[in-house]
Design an enzyme around this catalytic site. Sequence first.
Site, PDB file in Angstrom:
ATOM      1  N   ARG A  14       0.864  -1.204   0.000  1.00  0.00           N
ATOM      2  CA  ARG A  14       0.000   0.000   0.000  1.00  0.00           C
ATOM      3  C   ARG A  14       0.892   1.244   0.000  1.00  0.00           C
ATOM      4  O   ARG A  14       2.123   1.141   0.017  1.00  0.00           O
ATOM      5  CB  ARG A  14      -0.921   0.008   1.230  1.00  0.00           C
ATOM      6  N   SER A 141      13.170   9.923   5.418  1.00  0.00           N
ATOM      7  CA  SER A 141      12.099  10.861   5.774  1.00  0.00           C
ATOM      8  C   SER A 141      12.764  12.210   5.977  1.00  0.00           C
ATOM      9  O   SER A 141      13.976  12.276   6.245  1.00  0.00           O
ATOM     10  CB  SER A 141      11.449  10.397   7.086  1.00  0.00           C
ATOM     11  N   TYR A 154      11.477   6.354  15.880  1.00  0.00           N
ATOM     12  CA  TYR A 154      11.359   6.434  14.413  1.00  0.00           C
ATOM     13  C   TYR A 154      12.359   7.456  13.859  1.00  0.00           C
ATOM     14  O   TYR A 154      13.056   7.194  12.872  1.00  0.00           O
ATOM     15  CB  TYR A 154       9.925   6.830  14.065  1.00  0.00           C
ATOM     16  N   ILE A 187       3.341  12.318   3.707  1.00  0.00           N
ATOM     17  CA  ILE A 187       2.766  11.583   2.575  1.00  0.00           C
ATOM     18  C   ILE A 187       1.311  11.234   2.909  1.00  0.00           C
ATOM     19  O   ILE A 187       1.000  10.850   4.050  1.00  0.00           O
ATOM     20  CB  ILE A 187       3.554  10.274   2.309  1.00  0.00           C
TER      21      ILE A 187
HETATM   22  P1  NAP Z   1       2.167   2.913   4.797  1.00  0.00           P
HETATM   23  O1  NAP Z   1       1.039   3.298   3.913  1.00  0.00           O
HETATM   24  O2  NAP Z   1       1.904   2.610   6.227  1.00  0.00           O
HETATM   25  O3  NAP Z   1       2.922   1.696   4.091  1.00  0.00           O
HETATM   26  C1  NAP Z   1       3.970   1.021   4.761  1.00  0.00           C
HETATM   27  C2  NAP Z   1       4.356  -0.223   3.989  1.00  0.00           C
HETATM   28  O4  NAP Z   1       5.383  -0.905   4.745  1.00  0.00           O
HETATM   29  C3  NAP Z   1       3.204  -1.186   3.786  1.00  0.00           C
HETATM   30  O5  NAP Z   1       3.277  -1.782   2.502  1.00  0.00           O
HETATM   31  C4  NAP Z   1       3.440  -2.224   4.864  1.00  0.00           C
HETATM   32  O6  NAP Z   1       2.940  -3.491   4.417  1.00  0.00           O
HETATM   33  C5  NAP Z   1       4.975  -2.252   4.945  1.00  0.00           C
HETATM   34  N1  NAP Z   1       5.413  -2.759   6.250  1.00  0.00           N
HETATM   35  C6  NAP Z   1       5.128  -2.252   7.472  1.00  0.00           C
HETATM   36  N2  NAP Z   1       5.643  -3.037   8.433  1.00  0.00           N
HETATM   37  C7  NAP Z   1       6.256  -4.076   7.785  1.00  0.00           C
HETATM   38  C8  NAP Z   1       6.945  -5.234   8.226  1.00  0.00           C
HETATM   39  N3  NAP Z   1       7.114  -5.503   9.539  1.00  0.00           N
HETATM   40  N4  NAP Z   1       7.452  -6.091   7.306  1.00  0.00           N
HETATM   41  C9  NAP Z   1       7.275  -5.847   5.974  1.00  0.00           C
HETATM   42  N5  NAP Z   1       6.626  -4.756   5.504  1.00  0.00           N
HETATM   43  C10 NAP Z   1       6.111  -3.897   6.406  1.00  0.00           C
HETATM   44  O7  NAP Z   1       3.296   4.074   4.831  1.00  0.00           O
HETATM   45  P2  NAP Z   1       3.960   4.988   3.681  1.00  0.00           P
HETATM   46  O8  NAP Z   1       3.678   6.400   4.045  1.00  0.00           O
HETATM   47  O9  NAP Z   1       3.652   4.490   2.335  1.00  0.00           O
HETATM   48  O10 NAP Z   1       5.505   4.732   4.045  1.00  0.00           O
HETATM   49  C11 NAP Z   1       6.468   4.374   3.076  1.00  0.00           C
HETATM   50  C12 NAP Z   1       7.825   4.841   3.561  1.00  0.00           C
HETATM   51  O11 NAP Z   1       7.854   6.277   3.594  1.00  0.00           O
HETATM   52  C13 NAP Z   1       8.192   4.381   4.969  1.00  0.00           C
HETATM   53  O12 NAP Z   1       9.560   4.050   5.030  1.00  0.00           O
HETATM   54  C14 NAP Z   1       7.936   5.626   5.812  1.00  0.00           C
HETATM   55  O13 NAP Z   1       8.744   5.620   6.981  1.00  0.00           O
HETATM   56  C15 NAP Z   1       8.343   6.708   4.852  1.00  0.00           C
HETATM   57  N6  NAP Z   1       7.805   8.039   5.100  1.00  0.00           N
HETATM   58  C16 NAP Z   1       6.475   8.204   5.336  1.00  0.00           C
HETATM   59  C17 NAP Z   1       5.978   9.493   5.541  1.00  0.00           C
HETATM   60  C18 NAP Z   1       4.504   9.755   5.783  1.00  0.00           C
HETATM   61  O14 NAP Z   1       4.133  10.899   6.117  1.00  0.00           O
HETATM   62  N7  NAP Z   1       3.639   8.770   5.608  1.00  0.00           N
HETATM   63  C19 NAP Z   1       6.838  10.605   5.496  1.00  0.00           C
HETATM   64  C20 NAP Z   1       8.185  10.384   5.241  1.00  0.00           C
HETATM   65  C21 NAP Z   1       8.656   9.102   5.047  1.00  0.00           C
HETATM   66  P3  NAP Z   1       2.309  -4.625   5.357  1.00  0.00           P
HETATM   67  O15 NAP Z   1       1.547  -3.961   6.441  1.00  0.00           O
HETATM   68  O16 NAP Z   1       1.490  -5.398   4.378  1.00  0.00           O
HETATM   69  O17 NAP Z   1       3.489  -5.405   5.837  1.00  0.00           O
END
Ligand code: NAP
Length: 238
Positions: A14, A141, A154, A187
């Site tokens: 996702r 991030s 984090y 995001i």
């Molecule tokens: P998200 O929608 O929560 O997606 C996170 C993804 O990581 C999901 O596909 C989830 O899949 C997978 N994941 C989580 N725990 C896992 C585990 N134990 N083993 C394998 N896969 C795992 O978040 P997102 O915003 O797309 O995040 C993507 C990246 O961007 C992350 O590294 C996050 O730290 C970074 N980021 C996010 C933001 C923000 O504001 N959202 C900002 C800056 C950076 P499953 O649950 O199916 O395992």
Amino acid sequence: MKVYQRVLVTGASRGLGAALVRALRERGYSVMSVARSEGELRREIDLLPASQRERADFRVCDLADPRAAAALVDSVQAHFGDFDVLINNAGAGSFKPLVQWSADELAAGLHLNLLAPMLLARAVLPGMMARRHGMIVNIASDLARRPLANMAPYVAAKHGLLGFSSSLLREVKAHGIKVSAVLPGIIDSAFDGAVPGSKDEAWALKCDALAGRIVDLIELPGSMVIDELAIHPLHQDF
Ligand code: NAP
């Protein structure tokens, strides 16, 4: 310009990871998707046109478990050939004070956000170095550069991932390998229980738009690397 062919994307079920997989497939790459949610990974592939399905595969893996992360690359390489690009995108974080974290939760968070990218990089690098061809993209991030209260574990992991990325680039570039860190701001995803699609694009990056810029990174000419890509929605406070 297409420099690489085969890409492994973690956290692909996702959010940004799923958008990366879509963008890569649309541009003709073979993609291996990794996450824990088998149903989501399988559904994405079932929805693909037949012409794209042969370039798509997935593995279910809990990257918070270091043994599972280490076993992943062996299993994947046996079935998918060697990777040109590893995108360490899987990540998770919760907004709560440090005293509310158990020791097990702290360890699992560090394993997922910092140790798994290192283990996967260590596993793919020998093949990349032998071919003098490959790239590792670490999704950090903007919190890799600044503090935030109530997210200390984090933020610490993302600071570590940026340091790892920058140091590794200097270690492996002489072998023809690139390493890039991406530092996105907010995001619009399901991160920490958020509702995807609920945030205004003025202050939250849309996954598909961000994914496109990340795929651009891997399409730079072979002699060029963007070592850090900081990218924000214009009206986020950063
Ligand atoms: P998200 O929608 O929560 O997606 C996170 C993804 O990581 C999901 O596909 C989830 O899949 C997978 N994941 C989580 N725990 C896992 C585990 N134990 N083993 C394998 N896969 C795992 O978040 P997102 O915003 O797309 O995040 C993507 C990246 O961007 C992350 O590294 C996050 O730290 C970074 N980021 C996010 C933001 C923000 O504001 N959202 C900002 C800056 C950076 P499953 O649950 O199916 O395992």
